[in-house]
Design a protein around this motif. Structure first.
Motif: not given
Length: 578
Positions: A497-508, A512-517, A538-544, A547-551
């Motif tokens: 489980v990771v945190i993604l910024d708006p550009d789809g990069r993992e946060a350290p 903070a950002g969007e919770l993703a798998i 497609a919205q769930r996988f908008r960064h490819g 990553y699955y985005l929880t919203g």
């Protein structure tokens, strides 16, 4: 005529089997042994093993000592690291006499540095799951045998598959043997209506024996069980029937009125006081007249066996298909997330029309050969208290709305229950409500997180060997008296489980950002797409597809705990009910 008269009335729950807890301890020991092997020649620290398997310090140490006594692991006196033990050499030699040596399993690739910062807590890296079982994988899986028939063949064949409590307080029991018998006959009824491999069958039934029998009958045919929540409006039912292209409908006389008048699908109706029309097939009469279906259909691991729709409040409800391979995650959550033990009396209060009730109140108990408890009617606090006392429930999971109902009806007196663990899924609860529940039922209330598309994948776990302590290890392997305030907990093994910024990069850590798998490094992740809605997929996988985005928005702390911060978009939670 009482069509349930052949089901024995009971006043007390079934006796607990002997050797309680042994199976779970064995599986945990095996998972530890595998984690030691994964560490290679460098050996594994105790803290690493705790994180890898998801155990407390006390539990991990106790099991390692047992393995060491039998020579299966050994601890280096200087480094204190654990290695595979000498007795495994002899066991391996014996196994080699029958099995060809398998090629070495490649190490799990680590995420590239660009997407997995060095400062990311180890707790966020994927941990191996002990529940990736071969029986849930492959091209020929007899699902009905896994969920029912194998329990009949064991010594526990007479165990209750269902305890059904009526509003009037009458309890009826449906054994696994009777469930196998009745579902085989009802499968013949459905087959006569044209239901076959891959067909979706809409089930608009209240909680009761007919629901279990119908689900097992569908799975005997290789079909897809599609529950419809009983409070749905007629338009909500009509939408789901059309969108799913359901082949048949199973309901009762009262709920039949929600089926569209222009419906052309065959309808089976449970006999009762309500008139159900001349075109309906009577459930019990047809079942008793049918010969049992001899064959059990086979599924592939990616085949759907259930279809769960999102809430009626969604502008466009989405269908989420549950594949057979999801059984690995369901078993893991039942055993680890809920700490379900062999001697537990388990009650999942969620309605089986919702994802949490379907996954962990219907499929999960059947998978493990445990008893499901169904209680008629809408939730009532007094009835809930009576059920807890009557059955001696020790492991309870509830919806947030049900905890609030407890709080609202609190008479100011404490209750004496047999409970040892209480879990809640659906939404984060405020600290004051958690504290009230802890005082009322005198056990920890564990708030957990998941979605229809994923199952539960983040948990705050209770340490069964620490007296009243929550399991929340820090980097040094120590334990905290309480989970961090506002924390969802930590990922279950098998999920990264990771945190993604708006550009789809993992946060350290701290970001903070969007919770993703991280799908590529989450072997228990199973969601592929929504039924008939590629745009929402497609919205769930908008960064490819990586990553699955929880919203949902969240951040992670330095110890790897994930903290919820609200919805980032139109997140679809795993609600237990509305």
């Amino acid at each position: 005529m009482d069509l349930m008269s052949s089901h024995a009335d009971i006043a007390t729950p079934p006796a607990a089997p002997s050797g309680a807890g042994g199976t779970q301890s064995l599986e945990r020991a095996i998972a530890l042994l595998r984690a030691v092997a994964d560490a290679g020649t460098d050996g594994a620290r105790l803290a690493d093993l705790m994180a890898a398997v998801g155990l407390s310090k006390a539990t991990a140490h106790r099991l390692l000592m047992a393995l060491a006594r039998d020579g299966l692991v050994e601890q280096d006196g200087r480094s204190k690291r654990y290695h595979l033990g000498p007795d495994l050499v002899a066991l391996g030699d014996l196994a080699a006499l029958r099995h060809r040596p398998a090629p070495p399993t490649p190490a799990l690739p680590q995420p590239p540095e660009a997407t997995a910062p060095a400062e990311m807590p180890p707790a966020l890296m994927v941990r191996p799951s002990a529940f990736l079982r071969p029986e849930y994988r492959g091209e020929s899986i007899a699902l009905a045998a896994l969920l029912c028939d194998r329990h009949v063949r064991t010594a526990d064949g007479a165990r209750a598959a269902l305890l059904h409590e009526s509003v009037a307080g009458q309890t009826t029991e449906l054994s696994f043997a009777r469930l196998a018998h009745d579902s085989a006959r009802f499968a013949t009824v459905l087959a006569g209506m044209g239901v076959g491999q891959g067909d979706r069958v809409a089930v608009l039934l209240p909680k009761g024996p007919e629901l279990l029998i119908t689900a097992l009958a569908i799975w005997r045919l290789g079909g897809v069980y599609m529950p419809l929540f009983t409070t749905y409006t007629a338009s909500a039912v009509a939408y789901r029937l059309t969108d799913s292209d359901a082949r048949a409908i199973v309901t009762n006389g009262f709920l039949r009125r929600k089926v569209p008048r222009d419906n052309s699908r065959p309808v089976v109706t449970v006999e009762g006081d309500e008139a159900f029309g001349p075109d309906a097939v009577p459930f019990w009469s047809s079942l008793h007249e049918a010969a049992p279906l001899a064959e059990v259909a086979r599924y592939r691991e990616g085949d759907a066996f259930a279809l769960i729709y999102t809430s009626e409040s969604e502008p466009t409800p989405l269908g989420v298909s549950l594949p057979v391979k999801a059984l690995s995650g369901i078993e893991q959550y039942m055993r680890i997330g809920l700490d379900l033990r062999d001697d537990d009396i388990y009650w999942n209060m969620a309605d089986p029309g919702w994802a949490y009730g379907a996954y962990y109140g219907l499929v999960g108990p059947l998978l493990l050969g445990r008893t499901t408890i169904f209680c008629d009617g809408p939730y009532d606090v007094r009835q809930g208290y009576r059920m807890l006392t009557k059955f001696g429930v020790t492991n309870l999971t509830a919806a947030p709305s049900q905890i609030r109902a407890w709080h609202g009806a609190d008479p100011g007196v404490s209750h004496q229950f047999a409970l040892r663990i209480l879990s809640v899924v659906g939404e984060p609860l405020p600290p004051d409500l958690i504290a009230w529940a802890n005082r009322t039922v005198k056990v920890p209330l564990l708030d957990q997180y998941g979605q229809r598309e994923t199952g539960i994948f983040i948990v705050n776990r209770y340490d069964p060997d620490g007296i009243g302590r929550y399991e929340s290890e820090g980097a040094d392997g120590g334990e905290a008296a309480q989970p961090p305030s506002g924390s969802l907990g930590r990922p279950m093994p098998g999920f990264r489980v990771v945190i993604l910024d708006p550009d789809g990069r993992e946060a350290p850590a701290g970001g903070a950002g969007e919770l993703a798998i991280d799908v590529d490094h989450s072997p228990l992740f199973w969601f592929e797409s929504y039924a008939n809605n590629p745009q929402r997929t497609a919205q769930r996988f908008r960064h490819g597809r990586r990553y699955y985005l929880t919203g949902d928005r969240a951040f992670l702390d330095g110890d790897g705990n994930i903290h919820y911060r609200g919805r980032a978009s139109d997140a679809i939670q795993m609600q237990q009910g509305e």
